[in-house]
Structures are given as C-alpha cells and as structure tokens.
Write an enzyme that holds these catalytic residues in place. Structure first.
Site, PDB file in Angstrom:
ATOM      1  N   ARG A  35       0.880  -0.448  -6.731  1.00 17.10           N
ATOM      2  CA  ARG A  35       1.071  -0.843  -5.338  1.00 17.10           C
ATOM      3  C   ARG A  35       0.090  -1.922  -4.878  1.00 17.10           C
ATOM      4  O   ARG A  35      -1.061  -1.950  -5.282  1.00 17.10           O
ATOM      5  CB  ARG A  35       0.915   0.379  -4.421  1.00 17.10           C
ATOM      6  CG  ARG A  35       1.793   1.532  -4.790  1.00 17.10           C
ATOM      7  CD  ARG A  35       1.741   2.658  -3.785  1.00 17.10           C
ATOM      8  NE  ARG A  35       0.442   3.278  -3.639  1.00 17.10           N
ATOM      9  CZ  ARG A  35      -0.015   4.268  -4.400  1.00 17.10           C
ATOM     10  NH1 ARG A  35       0.730   4.733  -5.378  1.00 17.10           N
ATOM     11  NH2 ARG A  35      -1.199   4.793  -4.192  1.00 17.10           N
ATOM     12  N   HIS A  48      -5.101  -3.927  -5.006  1.00  7.58           N
ATOM     13  CA  HIS A  48      -3.948  -3.283  -5.648  1.00  7.58           C
ATOM     14  C   HIS A  48      -4.428  -2.112  -6.498  1.00  7.58           C
ATOM     15  O   HIS A  48      -5.588  -2.032  -6.904  1.00  7.58           O
ATOM     16  CB  HIS A  48      -3.153  -4.279  -6.497  1.00  7.58           C
ATOM     17  CG  HIS A  48      -3.792  -4.619  -7.816  1.00  7.58           C
ATOM     18  ND1 HIS A  48      -3.559  -3.906  -8.974  1.00  7.58           N
ATOM     19  CD2 HIS A  48      -4.673  -5.600  -8.156  1.00  7.58           C
ATOM     20  CE1 HIS A  48      -4.250  -4.436  -9.968  1.00  7.58           C
ATOM     21  NE2 HIS A  48      -4.937  -5.463  -9.503  1.00  7.58           N
ATOM     22  N   CYS A  49      -3.509  -1.169  -6.761  1.00 10.50           N
ATOM     23  CA  CYS A  49      -3.795  -0.059  -7.664  1.00 10.50           C
ATOM     24  C   CYS A  49      -2.831  -0.170  -8.847  1.00 10.50           C
ATOM     25  O   CYS A  49      -2.437  -1.275  -9.219  1.00 10.50           O
ATOM     26  CB  CYS A  49      -3.680   1.286  -6.953  1.00 10.50           C
ATOM     27  SG  CYS A  49      -2.063   1.593  -6.224  1.00 10.50           S
ATOM     28  N   VAL A  50      -2.417   0.934  -9.428  1.00 10.99           N
ATOM     29  CA  VAL A  50      -1.596   0.882 -10.634  1.00 10.99           C
ATOM     30  C   VAL A  50      -0.198   0.331 -10.367  1.00 10.99           C
ATOM     31  O   VAL A  50       0.355  -0.415 -11.167  1.00 10.99           O
ATOM     32  CB  VAL A  50      -1.491   2.287 -11.270  1.00 10.99           C
ATOM     33  CG1 VAL A  50      -0.618   2.250 -12.522  1.00 10.99           C
ATOM     34  CG2 VAL A  50      -2.881   2.791 -11.625  1.00 10.99           C
TER      35      VAL A  50
END
Length: 476
Positions: free
Chosen positions: A30, A26-28
């Site tokens: 998504r 995951h990112c910030v």
C-alpha cells in the site's frame, strides 16, 4: 514512458495535488498518504485507476492498495510529484495529527506489540505442541500420552518449555524494549528495566496472590516488597513509558558532555523504584480487573451475546484500528486465566472474511482482472491477514463484508459457548487451530466450518438478491 506513468499522474491529481500531501510512504502492498485535507481526495476516482485495488483510511493515513509492485509505483509517484519521501514511521507520526486522543493511544499500542507478534506466535505454537504431546492420551487405548511412553518426546516436551518460558514469562522485557525503540530512547535501558520486573530474585506476583509472603528490600525507614511481574503486560507498559518520557526530558536538560553518564542514571533508577512501588501494583490491579471483566463476560449466562457482538464487530474494528487493543487483552487473559477465549474469535473472523472473498471469486469466475485481486486476497485472509480482502474486495461490494460479519458472529457464539480457549495469540485464519488448547480443537474445527460455509453462502444469496433488485429496477 514508465510503467505507471498515467496512473501516477491520475493519483496525484485525484488526491488533491502535491500541496495536499503532508507525507507519503509505502508498506508491502500500500501507498500511505498523510493528507493536509482528506476531503480533497476523490476516493471514487482514485479507486477507478487501473493500478489501484482499493483504498481506506486508518491511523490518520489515507492508504491506497497497489499490490506487490507498490515499490515501483511509489518511486514513480515521488519522482513525478516531487514530494519528499519519508519513512513509514515518520508517516505514522505525521498521521497522528488527524487522530483523536483514543485513536492515538490505540495507535501507540499497536506499534508496541507489532514487533513482538512473531515471538508470541511461535510461543503459542510451542505451547500448543506441548499440550498435544503431553496432555492428549493418544496411546495404549487412550490411557497414556506421548511423553509417558517415550523418553524422546518427554525430553522434547521439557526442552520446549525453555522457549515458551522465555517468550511469555519474560514478556515484560520485550514490551519495555519495544517502547524504548518506538520512542527513540536507549533500547538497552528498556531491556534492563524489563529484566528488573522479572528477575529470578523476585517472588512471582501469582505466588503473592496465592498467599506467599514476599521478601523485602529493607531501607531502614521503609521496606519495598520484592515482587516480580512475570507475564504481565500493563505494569511493563506503564514502566516503559515512564522510562522513555523521563529519558527524553533529561536529554533536553542535561548538557551533552555529561549526558551519557547522567541521563541513563537519572532515568533508570527512579523508574525502577516507581515500577516496584507504584506502577507495578497499579498495573497488576488494572490488568486483573480488565481480564476478569472480559473473562466474566465471555463465560457468563450472556456470554453468547458478548461473543455475537464481538464476532460481528471485529472486522469493523480492524478498519478503525481499534483491534490493536485486543493484543493487550489477550496477553492479560493468558497471564491471568491460563489461556485466552478472545483470540479464537479473531481467527474465526479472519476465516469468515476470506470465505466471503472465496464466494466473490466463484461469482466472478469469468472476470480475470477481478481474480488478480481476489485470489491473493483470499489466500492471505485464510492465513490471518485480512486487509487485502476487506479493503480490496469485501468493502468494495459491501454485501460480502456483511456476510462475513454474520458468519463470524455465529462462529464466535459456537466458540465461546463451547468454552474454547487458545494457548496464546497465534497465527490467524485457518492455521489458528494450532493455537487452540487440544481439548477444544474438535469444536473449534466445527466453528471454522461455520465461518467458511455461512459467509460463502450468504454472499451468494446477497449477490443474487442484489442482481434481482437491479433487474426489477430496469424493468420498471
């Protein structure tokens, strides 16, 4: 029961089950999935999950927008699914199995420049501020600039060049470092290689192009010209990848007990030699050709057409990931032409996408659930981050996306047709005006207004036509 228990179960089912997940991270905002078979993912059902604000595929990864609580959602998902978590970098590597050769090249370029963007943005703002206090005649009836009447501002102007020079003249050091970091090789060797391309003892390549005679390293049987590649992008990229590949190859062949001595020696020296005999001159020619073609296209009689096409199609390029190519072109234009006329169009595209979302906020002002997605998306878009707006709102409804593309194309024509130049890549969206060279700020402000008004108006028009069409369908 955990907060996202039902949503996590639904996502696992609709994405094709555990067996369809090759990697997840995951990112910030998504969730990032690498799927064994992307066709098994039921996108319509996934986007119908309450916690999901949109989805898209980019760089070989199926990405699901969750929002600020993505970390909590991710932890619950990995616990429920039993899928082993991987880092974002590992997910990117796994995702490349789904990419074509061109897409892989573009993905690599994006990863090289991403760590450098903060410095480049700062550099652009510094150059813009120096131009304002040094070049604009603000005082004494428009005859003198700030630095001509104030010793303080003269000192500030002179001091800030130290930072600007460090960022742009010595950019090859950042590029070669970034490549070594990305490739998992020795980062200090990447830094040393970059320094050998910009060392003060080397004659600047621009001076050589202007007719200056370069000194040489004389080996008796041959000579090598002592030419530097300050501010050059492509020579640094070529040299950086050669160093990384050579080091990785040597690691596989050199015994571990002598590798610390042998590998750096046999990787660095041949690469520096190649950089100053083959890679540097070749990269210089390629970079000059690319920047000349782009600049000629934007300043020719048909520059308006080039601008219209680029402005209209930039947002779709973001979807495919092809927009990462523009960073290298922008930096090359800056080094060759003293500025870039490509970046202003990118900033205008950001604004246009945000304006389409603003229209959707207006149209759906009574929908509280929709506003939870659209308001943060519009704000981030106006600050230069378009993905939440595009994937969460505009592509979902389609017509706002088209309205933004049209507005962006028209604004781009105004920008290019007026010769607008930016000092460098800067902050996108509305703050993008800070990167524009002072003499063009007025006309760029007009282009910004166009990028706000046209997408906003067209989105409302398209929405009303769509509603009218639906009513006609029902009556028939």
């Amino acid at each position: 029961m955990s907060k996202f228990s039902n949503d996590v179960s639904e996502l696992l089912e609709y994405i094709g089950g555990k067996e369809n997940i090759a990697a997840v991270s995951h990112c910030v905002t998504r969730m990032r999935f690498v799927l064994n078979d992307p066709k098994k993912a039921d996108v319509k059902k996934i986007e119908g999950i309450k916690s999901v604000k949109g989805s898209f595929t980019q760089a070989g990864q199926f990405q699901v927008i969750i929002g600020n609580e993505v970390a909590t959602f991710y932890n619950e998902f990995t616990a429920k699914s039993g899928v082993e978590a991987v880092s974002k970098d590992d997910a990117k590597k796994a995702g490349r199995q789904n990419l074509s050769l061109l897409q892989r090249v573009i993905s690599h370029l994006g990863e090289i420049f991403s760590p450098l963007i903060p410095a480049i943005v700062v550099g652009g703002l510094i150059l813009g501020f120096r131009n304002i206090i040094g070049d604009i005649k603000l005082l004494e009836s428009g005859t003198k600039s700030l630095i001509e009447v104030s010793q303080f501002w003269s000192g500030v102007h002179h001091f800030l060049w130290l930072i600007g020079e460090a960022i742009f003249f010595y950019l090859p050091v950042g590029i070669t470092w970034s490549i070594s970091k990305k490739m998992g090789t020795t980062q200090i060797l990447g830094i040393v290689l970059g320094i050998t391309l910009v060392s003060p003892q080397l004659l600047n390549a621009y001076a050589v192009a202007g007719g200056a005679e370069a000194p040489v390293w004389d080996f008796g049987f041959t000579q090598i010209k002592m030419i530097g590649y300050q501010a050059q992008v492509i020579p640094a990229i070529l040299a950086g990848f050669v160093l990384a590949k050579l080091e990785l190859m040597l690691r596989d062949r050199v015994p571990g007990y002598i590798s610390m001595i042998v590998v750096p020696f046999l990787a660095l020296i041949p690469t520096v030699l190649l950089a100053h005999t083959v890679l540097g001159p070749l990269g210089w020619k390629i970079g000059s050709m690319i920047s000349s073609v782009v600049y000629a296209g934007l300043t020719s009689t048909f520059g308006w057409l080039f601008a219209a096409i680029f402005g209209f199609s930039y947002a779709p390029l973001v979807i495919t990931g092809l927009h990462h190519m523009t960073n290298a072109i922008d930096l090359q234009l800056m080094s060759e032409m003293g500025g870039t006329n490509l970046w202003p169009m990118i900033a205008l595209s950001n604004i246009a996408q945000g304006s389409a979302v603003l229209a959707m906020i207006y149209l759906n002002k009574d929908d509280e659930e929709e506003k939870q997605v659209s308001i943060p998306a519009a704000i981030s878009c106006y600050l230069g981050v378009t993905e939440p707006a595009m994937f969460g709102i505009n592509l979902k409804y389609v017509y706002p996306f088209l309205a933004a593309m049209i507005g962006s194309g028209i604004a781009a024509i105004i920008s290019v047709g007026s010769g607008v130049m930016a000092n460098s890549i800067g902050v996108g969206g509305l703050p993008g005006i800070l990167s524009i060279q002072p003499q063009y700020m007025g006309i760029f402000a007009i282009a910004m207004i166009v990028a706000i008004v046209i997408p906003f108006g067209l989105t409302i028009v398209f929405a009303k036509k769509k509603m009218t069409f639906k009513k006609a369908e029902k009556s028939s």
